[in-house]
Design a protein around this motif. Sequence first.
Motif, mmCIF file in Angstrom:
data_model
loop_
_atom_site.group_PDB
_atom_site.id
_atom_site.type_symbol
_atom_site.label_atom_id
_atom_site.label_comp_id
_atom_site.label_asym_id
_atom_site.label_seq_id
_atom_site.Cartn_x
_atom_site.Cartn_y
_atom_site.Cartn_z
ATOM 1 N N ARG A 1 0.854 -1.184 0.000
ATOM 2 C CA ARG A 1 0.000 0.000 0.000
ATOM 3 C C ARG A 1 0.891 1.235 0.000
ATOM 4 O O ARG A 1 1.901 1.270 0.705
ATOM 5 C CB ARG A 1 -0.894 0.039 1.238
ATOM 6 N N GLU A 2 0.503 2.223 -0.751
ATOM 7 C CA GLU A 2 1.239 3.483 -0.786
ATOM 8 C C GLU A 2 0.929 4.288 0.463
ATOM 9 O O GLU A 2 -0.096 4.084 1.112
ATOM 10 C CB GLU A 2 0.845 4.287 -2.030
ATOM 11 N N GLU B 1 -2.684 5.239 1.846
ATOM 12 C CA GLU B 1 -3.688 4.265 1.394
ATOM 13 C C GLU B 1 -4.069 3.257 2.467
ATOM 14 O O GLU B 1 -4.958 2.448 2.258
ATOM 15 C CB GLU B 1 -3.187 3.490 0.170
ATOM 16 N N HIS B 2 -3.399 3.255 3.600
ATOM 17 C CA HIS B 2 -3.722 2.293 4.645
ATOM 18 C C HIS B 2 -4.999 2.721 5.360
ATOM 19 O O HIS B 2 -5.035 3.774 5.991
ATOM 20 C CB HIS B 2 -2.581 2.187 5.665
ATOM 21 N N THR B 3 -6.023 1.920 5.199
ATOM 22 C CA THR B 3 -7.271 2.135 5.917
ATOM 23 C C THR B 3 -7.811 0.779 6.340
ATOM 24 O O THR B 3 -7.317 -0.259 5.906
ATOM 25 C CB THR B 3 -8.338 2.866 5.061
ATOM 26 N N TRP C 1 -14.395 6.655 1.562
ATOM 27 C CA TRP C 1 -13.238 6.406 0.716
ATOM 28 C C TRP C 1 -13.680 6.193 -0.730
ATOM 29 O O TRP C 1 -14.618 5.443 -0.994
ATOM 30 C CB TRP C 1 -12.503 5.173 1.241
ATOM 31 N N ALA D 1 -12.451 4.526 -3.916
ATOM 32 C CA ALA D 1 -11.446 3.557 -4.364
ATOM 33 C C ALA D 1 -10.875 3.919 -5.735
ATOM 34 O O ALA D 1 -9.704 3.645 -5.999
ATOM 35 C CB ALA D 1 -12.056 2.159 -4.414
ATOM 36 N N SER E 1 -8.392 6.524 -4.827
ATOM 37 C CA SER E 1 -7.617 6.198 -3.628
ATOM 38 C C SER E 1 -7.476 7.393 -2.696
ATOM 39 O O SER E 1 -6.371 7.792 -2.319
ATOM 40 C CB SER E 1 -6.218 5.675 -4.005
ATOM 41 N N GLU E 2 -8.651 7.939 -2.325
ATOM 42 C CA GLU E 2 -8.611 9.100 -1.442
ATOM 43 C C GLU E 2 -9.881 9.200 -0.602
ATOM 44 O O GLU E 2 -10.933 8.680 -0.965
ATOM 45 C CB GLU E 2 -8.418 10.379 -2.242
#
Length: 169
Positions: A29-30, A33-35, A154, A156, A159-160
């Motif tokens: 994950r960048e 991006e960790h959720t 979120w 997808a 990615s934000e």
Amino acid sequence: MYSLNVPVPANVAALAGDIARELPGARERERGEHTLGVKRLGGDGVEEYNRLEARVRELLVGQPAFEIRITDLSYFPEAITGPTPVIYLAVESPELRRLHLRLAEVFDPIEGIEGEGYTPHVTVARGGSTERAKAVTDRDIDPIEWTVTELCFWDARHSETVSTVSLPA
């Protein structure tokens, strides 16, 4: 696709990043991006998002802040979608499970990964060697605990985070 997620604290994201570096060939994950997914909501586009967000906010009225605990490092050998294996930080939280199931009564659960099959987790990386995933996940990690005081909507596709809601709601 939109979802309701728990933002993870910096120490959880840092742990995930450290572990991912031990998984050559896996896609980590960048940063940012960790959720922790609470529930996938569906939808595509602004009008659909606005409807989904309004409905979720109604369902969250009275939702208290709750505790979460990262307890273990594990992996899914086969993912429902996307590259496998999926290496993840395992999460314990009875209130998170209750919230997920409440949302799954309104928003159709994705078979195999939501509803009763929901495994709360923070994805570290996807793909790479199953043998390496086994080796990395055999070790112990120190538990990490925090209080969830905010949830995020979120997007997808981009990615934000689109918006947030504070708890108690």
